[in-house]
Design a protein around this motif. Structure first.
Motif, PDB file in Angstrom:
ATOM      1  N   ASP A   1     -20.067  41.657 -42.647  1.00  0.00           N
ATOM      2  CA  ASP A   1     -20.521  42.848 -43.001  1.00  0.00           C
ATOM      3  C   ASP A   1     -20.626  44.053 -41.811  1.00  0.00           C
ATOM      4  N   GLN A   2     -19.572  45.048 -41.974  1.00  0.00           N
ATOM      5  CA  GLN A   2     -19.437  46.018 -40.853  1.00  0.00           C
ATOM      6  C   GLN A   2     -20.561  46.584 -40.725  1.00  0.00           C
ATOM      7  N   THR A   3     -21.375  46.955 -41.612  1.00  0.00           N
ATOM      8  CA  THR A   3     -22.507  47.721 -41.207  1.00  0.00           C
ATOM      9  C   THR A   3     -23.581  47.001 -40.414  1.00  0.00           C
ATOM     10  N   GLN A   4     -23.521  45.804 -40.422  1.00  0.00           N
ATOM     11  CA  GLN A   4     -24.483  45.195 -39.756  1.00  0.00           C
ATOM     12  C   GLN A   4     -23.704  44.556 -38.179  1.00  0.00           C
ATOM     13  N   PHE A   5     -22.322  44.610 -38.382  1.00  0.00           N
ATOM     14  CA  PHE A   5     -21.398  44.027 -37.330  1.00  0.00           C
ATOM     15  C   PHE A   5     -21.325  44.778 -36.040  1.00  0.00           C
ATOM     16  N   GLY A   6     -21.393  46.193 -36.393  1.00  0.00           N
ATOM     17  CA  GLY A   6     -21.488  47.233 -35.323  1.00  0.00           C
ATOM     18  C   GLY A   6     -20.069  47.445 -34.550  1.00  0.00           C
ATOM     19  N   LYS A   7     -19.091  47.019 -35.488  1.00  0.00           N
ATOM     20  CA  LYS A   7     -17.525  47.264 -34.550  1.00  0.00           C
ATOM     21  C   LYS A   7     -16.827  47.661 -35.992  1.00  0.00           C
ATOM     22  N   LYS A   8     -15.584  48.185 -35.248  1.00  0.00           N
ATOM     23  CA  LYS A   8     -14.609  48.831 -36.350  1.00  0.00           C
ATOM     24  C   LYS A   8     -14.133  47.718 -37.057  1.00  0.00           C
ATOM     25  N   HIS A   9     -14.171  47.561 -38.324  1.00  0.00           N
ATOM     26  CA  HIS A   9     -13.771  46.565 -39.306  1.00  0.00           C
ATOM     27  C   HIS A   9     -11.996  46.091 -38.870  1.00  0.00           C
ATOM     28  N   ALA A  10     -12.038  44.765 -38.827  1.00  0.00           N
ATOM     29  CA  ALA A  10     -10.640  44.355 -38.646  1.00  0.00           C
ATOM     30  C   ALA A  10     -10.102  44.908 -37.181  1.00  0.00           C
ATOM     31  N   GLY A  11     -10.706  45.083 -36.294  1.00  0.00           N
ATOM     32  CA  GLY A  11     -10.300  45.605 -35.034  1.00  0.00           C
ATOM     33  C   GLY A  11      -9.338  44.698 -34.214  1.00  0.00           C
ATOM     34  N   ASP A  12      -9.498  43.152 -34.497  1.00  0.00           N
ATOM     35  CA  ASP A  12      -8.523  42.349 -34.180  1.00  0.00           C
ATOM     36  C   ASP A  12      -7.118  42.460 -34.547  1.00  0.00           C
ATOM     37  N   ILE A  13      -7.015  42.619 -35.920  1.00  0.00           N
ATOM     38  CA  ILE A  13      -5.866  42.736 -36.585  1.00  0.00           C
ATOM     39  C   ILE A  13      -5.152  44.156 -36.050  1.00  0.00           C
ATOM     40  N   TYR A  14      -6.101  45.226 -36.185  1.00  0.00           N
ATOM     41  CA  TYR A  14      -5.248  46.324 -35.440  1.00  0.00           C
ATOM     42  C   TYR A  14      -4.704  46.233 -34.170  1.00  0.00           C
ATOM     43  N   GLU A  15      -5.346  45.337 -33.220  1.00  0.00           N
ATOM     44  CA  GLU A  15      -5.139  45.113 -32.006  1.00  0.00           C
ATOM     45  C   GLU A  15      -3.927  44.000 -31.883  1.00  0.00           C
ATOM     46  N   ASN A  16      -3.650  43.507 -32.832  1.00  0.00           N
ATOM     47  CA  ASN A  16      -2.750  42.260 -32.769  1.00  0.00           C
ATOM     48  C   ASN A  16      -3.315  41.043 -32.076  1.00  0.00           C
TER      49      ASN A  16
ATOM     50  N   ASP B   1       4.566  37.916 -38.871  1.00  0.00           N
ATOM     51  CA  ASP B   1       5.290  38.499 -37.663  1.00  0.00           C
ATOM     52  C   ASP B   1       5.504  40.050 -37.991  1.00  0.00           C
ATOM     53  N   TYR B   2       5.664  40.337 -38.987  1.00  0.00           N
ATOM     54  CA  TYR B   2       6.100  41.714 -39.525  1.00  0.00           C
ATOM     55  C   TYR B   2       4.800  42.639 -38.793  1.00  0.00           C
ATOM     56  N   TRP B   3       3.621  42.184 -39.291  1.00  0.00           N
ATOM     57  CA  TRP B   3       2.542  43.120 -39.099  1.00  0.00           C
ATOM     58  C   TRP B   3       2.019  43.071 -37.565  1.00  0.00           C
ATOM     59  N   TYR B   4       2.291  41.893 -37.067  1.00  0.00           N
ATOM     60  CA  TYR B   4       1.847  41.886 -35.682  1.00  0.00           C
ATOM     61  C   TYR B   4       3.158  42.127 -34.713  1.00  0.00           C
TER      62      TYR B   4
ATOM     63  N   VAL C   1      -3.903  45.964 -42.617  1.00  0.00           N
ATOM     64  CA  VAL C   1      -5.269  45.124 -42.701  1.00  0.00           C
ATOM     65  C   VAL C   1      -5.420  44.295 -43.970  1.00  0.00           C
ATOM     66  N   TYR C   2      -5.012  45.000 -45.011  1.00  0.00           N
ATOM     67  CA  TYR C   2      -5.079  44.384 -46.307  1.00  0.00           C
ATOM     68  C   TYR C   2      -4.098  43.192 -46.561  1.00  0.00           C
ATOM     69  N   GLY C   3      -2.729  43.411 -45.711  1.00  0.00           N
ATOM     70  CA  GLY C   3      -1.830  42.296 -46.067  1.00  0.00           C
ATOM     71  C   GLY C   3      -2.147  41.283 -45.268  1.00  0.00           C
ATOM     72  N   VAL C   4      -2.638  41.370 -44.088  1.00  0.00           N
ATOM     73  CA  VAL C   4      -3.265  40.229 -43.229  1.00  0.00           C
ATOM     74  C   VAL C   4      -4.149  39.787 -43.799  1.00  0.00           C
ATOM     75  N   GLU C   5      -5.122  40.229 -44.227  1.00  0.00           N
ATOM     76  CA  GLU C   5      -6.453  39.607 -44.868  1.00  0.00           C
ATOM     77  C   GLU C   5      -6.001  38.793 -45.953  1.00  0.00           C
ATOM     78  N   LYS C   6      -5.234  39.229 -46.882  1.00  0.00           N
ATOM     79  CA  LYS C   6      -4.835  38.570 -47.975  1.00  0.00           C
ATOM     80  C   LYS C   6      -4.119  37.179 -47.468  1.00  0.00           C
ATOM     81  N   ILE C   7      -3.312  37.101 -46.427  1.00  0.00           N
ATOM     82  CA  ILE C   7      -2.687  35.943 -45.949  1.00  0.00           C
ATOM     83  C   ILE C   7      -3.770  34.986 -45.518  1.00  0.00           C
TER      84      ILE C   7
END
Length: 323
Positions: A217-232, A254-257, A267-273
């Motif tokens: 729950d990102q409202t509680q987590f206090g960070k950008k949602h899926a920041g790790d995916i954005y940052e590869n 491999d494509y997204w990263y 983010v949506y593509g990686v989350e689905k995988i």
């Protein structure tokens, strides 16, 4: 968890007592800013808990506990700069408010102030604690570099990942417990057992952190949602998805990263995988595994079982968290 509230009050009082009043304010106010945000202040609490577990003088452990908290926040400031993170604990990061130069300097200042907080310890304990503290800092830097390397490294193994999070997260929790034990003059074998308890709880905590980055729950987590995916970031979710995914799913990963982008489709593509390969479920099972290993080390410690209960409660609390 009343015991946790009591420890948090002790740490909060100590932080208020040692608020920086030095000049220039442009250096010290950002240091006060990040320290005042608090968070759960778990690592200084670990120092105090371990000291109490082995019958030590809690007053002697308070300043070393703050040293751990200051050092931890130093790492967060620099980590946020490296990750270009806009938020920390739902507040703007220091470099966002004051610029990168002030961020670097205020982080350095916190680290050096941390060392000063060991000065009141008697010589032998001082030497032992500084040795642990410095070694921990070096391992943390190594872990951070491995984390950076993984962004562009094609073949990251699961063992590589576990080493990285052990250095980056597990060892600081482990050393917090060990320093508390050293201040209480615990037996060597007991100090090592509490160290290993902390290490595996820290590993489990970081896997949970990776999980929550995407599924929390990102409202509680206090960070950008899926920041790790954005940052590869090649987190446990990525590695499990690669291991259990189809050839097509691995190619999509491999494509997204291969690109660092804020594209929401990534983010949506990686989350689905992650969900299709059940990487999320497998990550939760790994958390439980490392919790169990940590509990086995706690069981080896030669103190009454009643005194160990808060440690089991703390571990279970951390690993059920939503933020």
């Amino acid at each position: 968890m009343d015991f946790l509230d009591r420890y948090q009050e002790i740490v909060a009082e100590a932080i208020n007592k040692y608020t920086f009043k030095d000049k220039p304010t442009e250096l010290y106010e950002p240091m006060n800013y990040i320290i005042s945000h608090g968070g759960k202040r778990l690592r200084p609490i670990m120092v105090l808990m371990a000291c109490d577990l082995f019958g030590g003088d809690q007053k002697m452990a308070i300043k070393p506990a703050l040293a751990i908290e200051f050092f931890h926040n130093f790492t967060l400031i620099h980590d946020d700069i490296m990750d270009e993170a806009p938020l920390r604990r739902n507040k703007p990061t220091i470099h966002t408010l004051h610029g990168i130069n002030t961020g670097i300097l205020s982080g350095d200042g916190l680290m050096l102030k941390a060392y000063k907080f060991f000065e009141d310890l008697e010589p032998e304990i001082f030497k032992a604690c500084i040795r642990i503290f410095t070694h921990t800092g070096l391992l943390l830097c190594e872990g951070q570099q491995y984390d950076i390397n993984f962004e562009t490294q094609e073949n990251v193994t699961f063992d590589d990942y576990i080493r990285m999070i052990t250095y980056k997260t597990g060892v600081l929790s482990a050393s917090s417990f060990e320093i508390g034990a050293m201040i209480a003059k615990a037996q060597f074998k007991d100090a090592k057992s509490i160290f290993n308890f902390g290490k595996h709880i820290g590993i489990a905590f970081q896997i949970m952190d990776d999980y929550l980055d995407v599924f929390g729950d990102q409202t509680q987590f206090g960070k950008k949602h899926a920041g790790d995916i954005y940052e590869n970031k090649k987190t446990v979710l990525y590695l499990l998805a690669r291991e259990y995914g189809t050839e097509e799913e691995r190619k999509e990963l491999d494509y997204w990263y291969s690109k660092k982008t804020d594209n929401i489709d990534k983010v949506y593509g990686v989350e689905k995988i992650f969900r299709r390969t059940r990487a999320d479920e497998k990550a939760l099972r790994l958390i439980e595994k490392h919790n169990e290993i940590g509990q086995s080390y706690l069981a080896k410690i030669d103190v009454p079982e009643e005194k160990k209960k808060p440690f089991s409660e703390l571990a279970n609390y951390l690993l059920r968290r939503e933020s």
